[in-house]
Design a protein around this motif. Structure first.
Motif, PDB file in Angstrom:
ATOM      1  N   GLU A   1     -63.590 -25.276 -27.727  1.00  0.00           N
ATOM      2  CA  GLU A   1     -64.751 -24.940 -28.170  1.00  0.00           C
ATOM      3  C   GLU A   1     -65.682 -26.005 -29.510  1.00  0.00           C
ATOM      4  O   GLU A   1     -66.221 -26.473 -29.565  1.00  0.00           O
ATOM      5  CB  GLU A   1     -65.064 -23.389 -29.077  1.00  0.00           C
ATOM      6  CG  GLU A   1     -65.047 -22.345 -27.773  1.00  0.00           C
ATOM      7  CD  GLU A   1     -63.686 -22.495 -26.974  1.00  0.00           C
ATOM      8  OE1 GLU A   1     -62.126 -23.362 -27.630  1.00  0.00           O
ATOM      9  OE2 GLU A   1     -63.221 -21.335 -26.559  1.00  0.00           O
ATOM     10  N   ARG A   2     -64.581 -26.562 -30.403  1.00  0.00           N
ATOM     11  CA  ARG A   2     -64.466 -27.521 -31.492  1.00  0.00           C
ATOM     12  C   ARG A   2     -64.834 -28.710 -30.462  1.00  0.00           C
ATOM     13  O   ARG A   2     -65.303 -29.452 -30.917  1.00  0.00           O
ATOM     14  CB  ARG A   2     -63.246 -27.002 -31.875  1.00  0.00           C
ATOM     15  CG  ARG A   2     -63.339 -28.181 -33.725  1.00  0.00           C
ATOM     16  CD  ARG A   2     -64.246 -27.793 -34.384  1.00  0.00           C
ATOM     17  NE  ARG A   2     -64.347 -28.014 -35.786  1.00  0.00           N
ATOM     18  CZ  ARG A   2     -65.748 -28.305 -36.600  1.00  0.00           C
ATOM     19  NH1 ARG A   2     -66.618 -28.122 -35.835  1.00  0.00           N
ATOM     20  NH2 ARG A   2     -65.597 -29.263 -37.093  1.00  0.00           N
TER      21      ARG A   2
ATOM     22  N   TYR B   1     -66.927 -34.122 -24.453  1.00  0.00           N
ATOM     23  CA  TYR B   1     -66.690 -32.652 -23.840  1.00  0.00           C
ATOM     24  C   TYR B   1     -65.520 -33.313 -22.619  1.00  0.00           C
ATOM     25  O   TYR B   1     -65.113 -32.484 -21.833  1.00  0.00           O
ATOM     26  CB  TYR B   1     -68.417 -32.849 -22.937  1.00  0.00           C
ATOM     27  CG  TYR B   1     -69.790 -32.280 -23.880  1.00  0.00           C
ATOM     28  CD1 TYR B   1     -68.997 -31.204 -24.399  1.00  0.00           C
ATOM     29  CD2 TYR B   1     -70.575 -32.489 -24.172  1.00  0.00           C
ATOM     30  CE1 TYR B   1     -70.091 -30.033 -25.057  1.00  0.00           C
ATOM     31  CE2 TYR B   1     -71.174 -31.975 -25.214  1.00  0.00           C
ATOM     32  CZ  TYR B   1     -71.848 -30.773 -25.366  1.00  0.00           C
ATOM     33  OH  TYR B   1     -73.201 -30.724 -26.552  1.00  0.00           O
ATOM     34  N   ARG B   2     -65.607 -34.091 -22.338  1.00  0.00           N
ATOM     35  CA  ARG B   2     -64.146 -34.655 -21.383  1.00  0.00           C
ATOM     36  C   ARG B   2     -63.282 -33.437 -21.656  1.00  0.00           C
ATOM     37  O   ARG B   2     -62.475 -33.055 -21.244  1.00  0.00           O
ATOM     38  CB  ARG B   2     -64.219 -35.873 -20.997  1.00  0.00           C
ATOM     39  CG  ARG B   2     -66.148 -36.252 -19.718  1.00  0.00           C
ATOM     40  CD  ARG B   2     -65.317 -37.415 -18.739  1.00  0.00           C
ATOM     41  NE  ARG B   2     -66.084 -38.128 -17.549  1.00  0.00           N
ATOM     42  CZ  ARG B   2     -66.362 -38.838 -17.736  1.00  0.00           C
ATOM     43  NH1 ARG B   2     -66.684 -40.083 -18.425  1.00  0.00           N
ATOM     44  NH2 ARG B   2     -67.259 -38.236 -16.541  1.00  0.00           N
TER      45      ARG B   2
ATOM     46  N   ARG C   1     -59.399 -29.327 -22.396  1.00  0.00           N
ATOM     47  CA  ARG C   1     -58.220 -28.613 -23.376  1.00  0.00           C
ATOM     48  C   ARG C   1     -58.498 -27.540 -22.623  1.00  0.00           C
ATOM     49  O   ARG C   1     -57.572 -26.768 -22.631  1.00  0.00           O
ATOM     50  CB  ARG C   1     -58.493 -28.772 -24.823  1.00  0.00           C
ATOM     51  CG  ARG C   1     -58.419 -27.755 -25.417  1.00  0.00           C
ATOM     52  CD  ARG C   1     -56.935 -27.982 -26.523  1.00  0.00           C
ATOM     53  NE  ARG C   1     -56.512 -29.644 -26.283  1.00  0.00           N
ATOM     54  CZ  ARG C   1     -57.008 -30.110 -27.470  1.00  0.00           C
ATOM     55  NH1 ARG C   1     -57.014 -30.081 -28.197  1.00  0.00           N
ATOM     56  NH2 ARG C   1     -56.502 -31.878 -27.111  1.00  0.00           N
ATOM     57  N   ASP C   2     -59.283 -27.053 -21.967  1.00  0.00           N
ATOM     58  CA  ASP C   2     -59.400 -25.851 -21.081  1.00  0.00           C
ATOM     59  C   ASP C   2     -60.338 -25.570 -20.591  1.00  0.00           C
ATOM     60  O   ASP C   2     -62.071 -25.927 -20.679  1.00  0.00           O
ATOM     61  CB  ASP C   2     -60.012 -24.662 -22.493  1.00  0.00           C
ATOM     62  CG  ASP C   2     -60.599 -23.721 -21.441  1.00  0.00           C
ATOM     63  OD1 ASP C   2     -60.323 -23.270 -21.371  1.00  0.00           O
ATOM     64  OD2 ASP C   2     -60.725 -22.850 -22.754  1.00  0.00           O
ATOM     65  N   ALA C   3     -60.468 -26.019 -19.302  1.00  0.00           N
ATOM     66  CA  ALA C   3     -61.191 -26.332 -17.889  1.00  0.00           C
ATOM     67  C   ALA C   3     -62.225 -25.516 -17.958  1.00  0.00           C
ATOM     68  O   ALA C   3     -63.050 -25.192 -17.202  1.00  0.00           O
ATOM     69  CB  ALA C   3     -60.874 -26.707 -16.803  1.00  0.00           C
TER      70      ALA C   3
ATOM     71  N   LEU D   1     -70.378 -24.866 -11.579  1.00  0.00           N
ATOM     72  CA  LEU D   1     -70.749 -23.320 -12.414  1.00  0.00           C
ATOM     73  C   LEU D   1     -71.448 -22.449 -11.926  1.00  0.00           C
ATOM     74  O   LEU D   1     -71.214 -21.289 -11.835  1.00  0.00           O
ATOM     75  CB  LEU D   1     -71.699 -24.517 -13.589  1.00  0.00           C
ATOM     76  CG  LEU D   1     -70.464 -24.696 -14.977  1.00  0.00           C
ATOM     77  CD1 LEU D   1     -71.078 -25.640 -16.163  1.00  0.00           C
ATOM     78  CD2 LEU D   1     -69.650 -23.961 -15.040  1.00  0.00           C
ATOM     79  N   ALA D   2     -72.969 -22.820 -11.276  1.00  0.00           N
ATOM     80  CA  ALA D   2     -73.539 -21.765 -10.261  1.00  0.00           C
ATOM     81  C   ALA D   2     -72.863 -21.081  -9.055  1.00  0.00           C
ATOM     82  O   ALA D   2     -72.595 -19.859  -9.565  1.00  0.00           O
ATOM     83  CB  ALA D   2     -74.355 -23.378  -9.229  1.00  0.00           C
ATOM     84  N   LYS D   3     -71.782 -21.766  -9.036  1.00  0.00           N
ATOM     85  CA  LYS D   3     -71.177 -21.451  -8.165  1.00  0.00           C
ATOM     86  C   LYS D   3     -70.251 -19.583  -9.104  1.00  0.00           C
ATOM     87  O   LYS D   3     -70.128 -19.439  -7.508  1.00  0.00           O
ATOM     88  CB  LYS D   3     -70.111 -22.036  -7.161  1.00  0.00           C
ATOM     89  CG  LYS D   3     -69.145 -21.794  -5.456  1.00  0.00           C
ATOM     90  CD  LYS D   3     -68.654 -22.935  -4.838  1.00  0.00           C
ATOM     91  CE  LYS D   3     -68.390 -21.908  -3.574  1.00  0.00           C
ATOM     92  NZ  LYS D   3     -68.117 -23.534  -2.674  1.00  0.00           N
TER      93      LYS D   3
END
Length: 187
Positions: free
Chosen positions: A54-55, A76-77, A82-84, A113-115
């Motif tokens: 998040e950070r 962002y990558r 860090r957390d997929a 994401l949509a799936k």
């Protein structure tokens, strides 16, 4: 102040800002200078600090808002690494990739994401926009149409459908989309 040639004043003001808001990525980026903050060394150091996904996403958003497209993608990558499962990181990565004209990987991530989260309008709207930006006008129009059917009271899909139709040189369709009345007037 930097643009006015007052580097010493700017340095002093950033130092004060860093004391009162040292955890603000915008201030940290501007205090470090965009060139330094966008360097591989700086970006790698963020990932090594043990920041949460998040950070790291907040850093990605700050880089993006400051027009630092590649740095935003990098942050962002790191967040996704860090957390997929971090939704803000994954959506932010897709948006940053799209803004950086990396449409195919952006579309792939948005489809995933949509799936995983069907019916999430934010994902579906972002996917439609990325299709339009990538000149996949038919896909964009179909996506906007699905959004409009799901919520006919939302004017955003209609406006974006019309704009996309104009981009695709489909003027009659654009006029038709602009002319579609909402079922109920919006205040």
């Amino acid at each position: 102040r930097l643009r006015q040639g007052k580097e010493k004043d700017a340095t002093r003001l950033f130092a004060r800002a860093m004391k009162s808001a040292s955890d603000n990525p915008h201030i940290a980026i501007l205090a470090a200078g965009q060139k330094k903050a966008g360097s591989p060394t700086f970006l790698d150091s963020l990932a090594k600090q043990g920041l949460s996904a998040e950070r790291l996403s907040q850093w990605g958003r700050a880089f993006g808002e400051l027009g630092m497209k590649s740095a935003a993608v990098h942050a962002y990558r790191s967040a996704v690494a860090r957390d997929a499962d971090c939704f803000p990181a994954r959506l932010g990565l897709a948006e940053a990739l799209a803004v950086n004209h990396q449409y195919d990987p952006a579309i792939e991530e948005l489809r995933r994401l949509a799936k995983e989260l069907p019916g999430t309008s934010k994902i579906e709207l972002t996917l439609a926009r990325v299709y339009a930006w990538s000149r996949a006008y038919d896909e964009a129009l179909m996506q906007y149409e699905a959004l409009h059917r799901a919520n006919p009271h939302d004017p955003v899909p209609l406006r974006e459908m019309a704009r996309t139709a104009l981009w695709g040189k489909r003027h009659e369709a654009a006029l038709r989309f602009y002319g579609i009345p909402l079922d109920e007037p919006v205040d």
